[in-house]
Design a protein around this motif. Structure first.
Motif, short mmCIF file in Angstrom:
data_model
loop_
_atom_site.label_atom_id
_atom_site.label_comp_id
_atom_site.label_asym_id
_atom_site.label_seq_id
_atom_site.Cartn_x
_atom_site.Cartn_y
_atom_site.Cartn_z
N ASN A 70 0.84 -1.19 0.00
CA ASN A 70 0.00 0.00 0.00
C ASN A 70 0.88 1.24 0.00
O ASN A 70 1.87 1.32 0.73
N THR A 74 -5.01 2.96 7.39
CA THR A 74 -4.91 1.56 6.98
C THR A 74 -3.59 1.33 6.24
O THR A 74 -2.91 0.31 6.46
N SER A 78 -0.44 -0.96 7.61
CA SER A 78 0.04 -2.06 6.78
C SER A 78 1.53 -1.94 6.50
O SER A 78 2.28 -2.92 6.61
N ASP A 129 -10.62 -1.34 7.34
CA ASP A 129 -10.21 -2.17 6.21
C ASP A 129 -11.31 -2.26 5.16
O ASP A 129 -11.03 -2.28 3.95
N GLN A 130 -12.54 -2.30 5.59
CA GLN A 130 -13.67 -2.35 4.66
C GLN A 130 -13.74 -1.07 3.85
O GLN A 130 -13.98 -1.10 2.63
N ALA A 176 -11.18 0.94 3.22
CA ALA A 176 -10.00 1.00 2.36
C ALA A 176 -10.13 0.13 1.12
O ALA A 176 -9.40 0.34 0.15
N ALA A 177 -11.05 -0.82 1.13
CA ALA A 177 -11.27 -1.68 -0.03
C ALA A 177 -12.18 -1.03 -1.06
O ALA A 177 -12.35 -1.57 -2.16
#
Length: 418
Positions: free
Chosen positions: A181, A274, A278, A302-303, A305-306
């Motif tokens: 990332n 996020t 990472s 995380d959700q 960032a997706a």
């Protein structure tokens, strides 16, 4: 040429295409950009390119699959390229996969796009304009090169092509091609910007030379500023003439503090924290999401960032809206290690050896004018030669387009095509 994935290499799930509402959004954005820049491009020409892009979308997934094993190579080495049929009029374009480095110097693969005039090249070749795109997300599927029109976020593209530049546009690491990332990770983004220019030189037909200029908007402003800071040591073969930014992400702690009270700040905060957890978490004690975010925010970061900023905005808002006012557990500008990480990824701590152009809209509510003004003042105090333009009545979205006339005048003053 395009290289198929290696025998036996598993193909990833097909990345979702930004179709349907995404096409409408892209057309609207492009029309606004083209009208704002006074470019003589017909709407149906734009729509035709989008239609070609949709057709191409069914064939490009394998392009992003790295070879296995990945051969070691120098930064900027081209792994593969493939022509893009939907190139803008007067140009040829390629999707690229190339070697770059992350903030630790590790060899990574990064994807992007290169666009060049399709006319005969002048003696001595063409200068390169390496572009840093604004935030589209941080997930692999949010890469501009994956979009149905991979050119719609390169602000000023038609004018750069008309002027005779080769335009290199990185996706940044972790977007498009798999990799670490890089969202607001300055050293990684800066290397990706410089290595995209190196990759452009290797494509037959671009006739790209060693003269380089950098141009970026918002997140892309941060990325090209880091590229400018790193250029002399990282890519000394280039003759870097100047770096230009529109509403750049500079003082990250102050920008976050200014924006965290609305949905945009929460979304960008989710992307950034996020990414930092990472990238820095494995080696930096305390760089975990639960040390910076409230429990509800940490549970969905995380959700968020997706999801991509374009095409999945409604889903982002659904998650982010309830977190407004309840996102941060501590102040990241003072709590460690977050304060140190934000400072590390804030550009402008040293003098630039090349001229700097800064455009800022006076009505920008995302990158605040006062923060950009402080950056300009600090750069001048360090000795950087700065040309600063305030664009009246302009917010964050249109500042790069509306800055183009002043930008090209500035490029001309540097002896570059304009």
């Amino acid at each position: 040429m395009s290289t198929p994935s290696d025998p036996g290499t598993p193909k990833p799930p097909r990345q979702p295409r930004r179709t349907g509402p995404r096409i409408v959004l892209a057309v609207g954005l492009l029309v606004a950009v083209l009208v704002g820049a006074n470019l003589a491009v017909k709407f149906w020409g734009t729509a035709g390119r989008l239609a070609e892009g949709v057709v191409e979308g069914s064939t490009d997934a394998a392009f992003y699959v790295p070879p296995s094993p990945v051969p070691a190579a120098a930064p900027g080495t081209l792994v593969r390229s493939e022509p893009i049929a939907s190139a803008p009029a007067g140009s040829a374009a390629w999707r690229i996969l190339y070697h770059s480095t992350d903030l630790n110097g590790a060899d990574i693969l990064v994807s992007g796009v290169v666009v060049a005039p399709d006319a005969a090249a002048p003696v001595g070749g063409r200068p390169i304009l390496s572009w840093g795109h604004p935030t589209t997300g941080s997930a692999a599927r949010c890469a501009p090169s994956i979009g149905d029109d991979p050119f719609d976020l390169i602000e000023g593209l038609s004018r750069f092509i008309s002027a005779g530049y080769v335009v290199a546009a990185t996706d940044y690491s972790g977007m498009g091609a798999p990799g670490p990332n890089s969202y607001l990770v300055g050293a990684t983004e800066g290397a990706n910007v410089l290595d995209a220019a190196r990759a452009a030189q290797q494509i037959e037909g671009t006739h790209a030379n060693d003269v380089l200029a950098l141009w970026g908007h918002s997140q892309g402003g941060q990325s090209v500023l880091f590229a400018a800071q790193e250029a002399a040591s990282y890519a000394p073969e280039f003759e870097l003439r100047g770096v230009a930014v529109a509403a750049p992400a500079t003082n990250l702690a102050e920008l976050l503090k200014a924006d965290i009270g609305d949905v945009s700040g929460v979304s960008i905060g989710a992307y950034a924290f996020t990414a930092y957890a990472s990238v820095y978490g494995p080696t930096t004690p305390g760089a975990t999401l639960d040390s910076i975010l409230t429990p509800p925010a940490a549970a969905v970061a995380d959700q968020m960032a997706a999801l991509c900023l374009l095409g999945q905005n409604a889903e982002l808002h659904t998650i982010a809206d309830p977190l407004i006012g309840h996102f941060l557990a501590v102040d990241p500008s003072t709590a460690q290690p977050w304060a140190a990480l934000l400072t590390e990824n804030t550009p402008g701590r040293s003098r630039l050896d090349v001229p700097l152009f800064v455009a800022q809209g006076d009505a920008d509510e995302l990158v605040r004018p006062e923060i950009t003004a402080q950056f300009v003042q600090s750069q001048r105090a360090l000795g950087t030669v700065v040309t600063s333009e305030t664009i009246p009545g302009t917010g964050h979205g249109l500042v790069a387009v509306r800055a183009l006339p002043a930008l090209f005048t500035w490029l001309g003053s540097l002896g570059l095509p304009h």
